[in-house]
Scaffold this active site. Structure first.
Site, PDB file in Angstrom:
ATOM      1  CG  HIS A  56       2.068   5.004   6.867  1.00 53.62           C
ATOM      2  ND1 HIS A  56       1.224   4.616   5.733  1.00 53.62           N
ATOM      3  CD2 HIS A  56       1.499   4.274   7.867  1.00 53.62           C
ATOM      4  CE1 HIS A  56       0.591   3.748   6.027  1.00 53.62           C
ATOM      5  NE2 HIS A  56       0.783   3.184   7.397  1.00 53.62           N
ATOM      6  CG  HIS A  99      -1.176   7.150   3.460  1.00 50.38           C
ATOM      7  ND1 HIS A  99      -1.627   7.701   4.685  1.00 50.38           N
ATOM      8  CD2 HIS A  99      -1.725   5.871   3.676  1.00 50.38           C
ATOM      9  CE1 HIS A  99      -2.248   6.728   5.623  1.00 50.38           C
ATOM     10  NE2 HIS A  99      -2.224   5.557   4.925  1.00 50.38           N
ATOM     11  CE  LYS A 131      -3.689  -1.997   2.633  1.00 45.91           C
ATOM     12  NZ  LYS A 131      -4.524  -1.788   4.092  1.00 45.91           N
TER      13      LYS A 131
HETATM   14  N1  ARG Z   1       0.659  -1.117  10.007  1.00 49.38           N
HETATM   15  C1  ARG Z   1      -0.227  -0.398  10.811  1.00 49.38           C
HETATM   16  C2  ARG Z   1      -1.204   0.603   9.946  1.00 49.38           C
HETATM   17  O1  ARG Z   1      -0.638   1.089   9.172  1.00 49.38           O
HETATM   18  C3  ARG Z   1       0.374   0.189  11.720  1.00 49.38           C
HETATM   19  C4  ARG Z   1       1.123  -0.707  12.956  1.00 49.38           C
HETATM   20  C5  ARG Z   1       1.532  -0.050  13.985  1.00 49.38           C
HETATM   21  N2  ARG Z   1       2.115  -0.948  14.993  1.00 49.38           N
HETATM   22  C6  ARG Z   1       1.677  -1.770  15.791  1.00 49.38           C
HETATM   23  N3  ARG Z   1       2.620  -2.551  16.472  1.00 49.38           N
HETATM   24  N4  ARG Z   1       0.160  -2.036  15.776  1.00 49.38           N
HETATM   25  O2  ARG Z   1      -2.195   1.057  10.374  1.00 49.38           O
END
Ligand code: ARG
Length: 566
Positions: free
Chosen positions: A132, A129, A126
């Site tokens: 992030h 964006h 993905k």
């Molecule tokens: N990949 C997730 C997202 O983009 C965020 C992950 C955050 N870290 C975790 N340990 N859950 O929404």
């Protein structure tokens, strides 16, 4: 030198009933410096001392022994006001910066402790964006801030590299993907077919079934499925790394969600052994009704693991591997419930370190048109934002300083610095608005303003041929208000870093930098360096050096570069 601490010690020495730590916490910094540098309010003592607060202030002040760093003490109502000796202040601040250079302001309160920070953590395949971006820059700033107060920071990029999106992506690729186009446009093309999948799946439920069966294949170790998965991951990492490089960000670990594939069974077994799992519509859950939360999903009805399962496994792994003092999760606030749920599960498993897991939420990013989402395709790519900021900066440089060397490099430092600075200027929870015009202004409270002030200080020092302060300074020459005000702010730098760490709020450092710049620009306007001579000139140059050093250190803490020219 910590004047607040020293002042607290003087007060404590005056009365046996008072503890230094408590006093220090009670000491205030008056908004108007005519009321002193520090004020000690006596209201709270009235109860224990059984006297009127202003009487206490009066009597206590009599007993305080003046030290050489105190110029005077006076009492106004229930407040004892302390005025620090200007010369003493200037000397202690500048001498310390002269000696420690950019290590000034750092301390050791976290010595011997590990802190794990989970940030950025984008989802593979993905686009990266703007949402992030926030996690990335806040996480990176906290990483630096905790290091600066003595912790050993461990930065983890918990990549979203496993889960349902891969089944969907494989289907999309098989139906509409073109290998060559993807190799060329990488993530943009992947994102296009991912969006297409969601559009098509609205009318064709069978696509979702197909996607699920590919996910099952991945979990079973099917060769074709895993090869495609690996390819998607590599393509994404190429793009992510390009962005991290531009932002100047590195991680200590890239252990993403897939890293826990072989570690989850043990966790599921443990949950079972501890009688925490219950079945609900074929799925395995931890019931959290008692805690007013919906259940935490552990296993899907088809046996597939979920986002919380991976987070629980990761936390247990991190505790074993890093024995952290704290483990921070920096994500948007829409994940509040997710973290609250699985933190509770860790607690129910009997791990007392559940209290050391901290979710650090932040607000949304908006471009004036609401939330950004990948699924609906209204994505604003991080790279596009960075590019337009850099391009605009280059135009400004062409206009203002066409003869600058390394224009492109400087535009990159300033353009990207502006984006980071803007993100870290307010309390995390506030929404961030991307308004390039304002972010790039050299006047307002912006990255370019702070960087420009730093560059101005560098150019003064360069003109005077000074790279270090290796001469003696007559501090009696710089007790004017503007000089003292800027150095007073410098003296608070270390406290601000500690405060930022305690509250997990980088903006405390960011705003302090703006305050320093404003005070410095006042100093610069009121004290003509070019026309001054001898000891006076040297002392003023020392102030410039001190300010330059602290701004540079502060910018680095929040992840913004400090070019010497712009
Ligand atoms: N990949 C997730 C997202 O983009 C965020 C992950 C955050 N870290 C975790 N340990 N859950 O929404």
């Amino acid at each position: 030198m910590d004047f607040k601490n020293k002042t607290a010690a003087l007060i404590a020495a005056a009365d046996d009933a008072l503890k230094k730590e408590e006093i220090e916490a009670m000491i205030e910094i008056p908004a108007d410096n005519k009321m002193g540098d520090f004020a000690f309010p006596c209201f709270r003592l009235a109860k224990t001392m059984k006297k009127a607060p202003n009487l206490i202030a009066e009597e206590l002040a009599q007993k305080i022994e003046k030290s050489d760093f105190i110029e005077s003490i006076n009492v106004v109502n229930a407040y004892i006001n302390f005025f620090i000796s200007k010369e003493f202040l200037m000397k202690s601040v500048i001498e310390e910066i002269k000696e420690k250079k950019e290590a000034y302001g750092r301390c050791n309160i976290g010595k011997g402790k590990n802190i794990v920070l989970d940030y950025s953590s984008p989802n593979i395949a993905k686009p990266f964006h703007v949402g992030h971006l926030r996690s990335t820059v806040i996480g990176n700033a906290l990483y630096n801030i905790f290091n600066a107060v003595g912790y050993n920071s461990v930065g983890i990029n918990h990549l979203g590299d496993w889960g349902t999106q891969f089944g969907k992506l494989i289907v999309a690729y098989k139906k509409w993907g073109d290998k060559e186009v993807i190799e060329r446009d990488d993530i943009k093309e992947l994102s296009r077919i991912y969006v297409k999948f969601h559009e098509e799946a609205q009318n064709d439920e069978s696509l979702n079934d197909e996607a699920r069966s590919w996910l099952v294949k991945m979990q079973e170790g099917d060769k074709e499925a895993l090869e495609l998965w690996k390819w998607f991951c590599d393509l994404s990492m190429k793009e992510f790394n390009r962005i991290y490089k531009r932002l100047g960000i590195k991680f200590d670990s890239y252990a993403g969600e897939s890293f826990y594939n072989d570690k989850m069974q043990a966790v599921v077994d443990e949950l079972k052994d501890k009688n925490l799992l219950t079945e609900s519509e074929g799925a395995q859950i931890v019931n959290l009704e008692k805690y007013n939360m919906p259940p935490c999903l552990i296993l899907r009805s088809d046996g597939g693991t979920l986002y919380p399962t991976r987070d629980i496994s990761a936390a247990i792994y991190r505790k074993k591997t890093y024995d952290f003092d704290k483990c921070l999760y920096i994500t948007a606030l829409d994940q509040n419930l997710h973290f609250a749920q699985w933190f509770k599960v860790i607690e129910l498993m009997g791990y007392d370190w559940a209290k050391d897991l901290v979710h650090i939420p932040f607000g949304l990013v908006s471009l004036g048109d609401g939330k950004l989402s990948t699924r609906e395709g209204r994505v604003v790519l991080m790279e596009d934002i960075l590019n337009s900021s850099v391009e605009k900066t280059l135009n400004i440089i062409e206009e203002k300083n066409p003869n600058l060397k390394n224009k492109q490099q400087t535009a990159e430092q300033v353009g990207i610095g502006a984006v980071i600075f803007n993100d870290l200027y307010n309390s995390r929870i506030k929404n961030v608005v991307f308004d390039l015009e304002r972010m790039l202004s050299f006047e307002g409270e912006t990255g370019p303003y702070v960087q420009y002030t730093h560059a101005r200080a560098c150019s003064i020092l360069k003109k005077e041929n000074v790279s270090e302060i290796d001469f003696d300074i007559d501090y009696s020459k710089i007790t004017d208000e503007a000089s003292v005000n800027v150095c007073k702010l410098l003296s608070q730098f270390g406290d601000k870093i500690i405060d930022a760490a305690n509250k997990y709020e980088p903006y405390i450092v960011t705003r302090h930098l703006v305050d320093i710049c404003q005070a410095f620009n006042k100093f610069y306007n009121e004290n003509n360096i070019k026309l001054s001579e001898g000891d006076l000139k040297n002392a003023r140059i020392a102030v410039v050096y001190a300010v330059k050093t602290v701004i540079s250190a502060g910018l680095k803490l929040i992840g913004v570069s400090a070019p010497a020219q712009m």
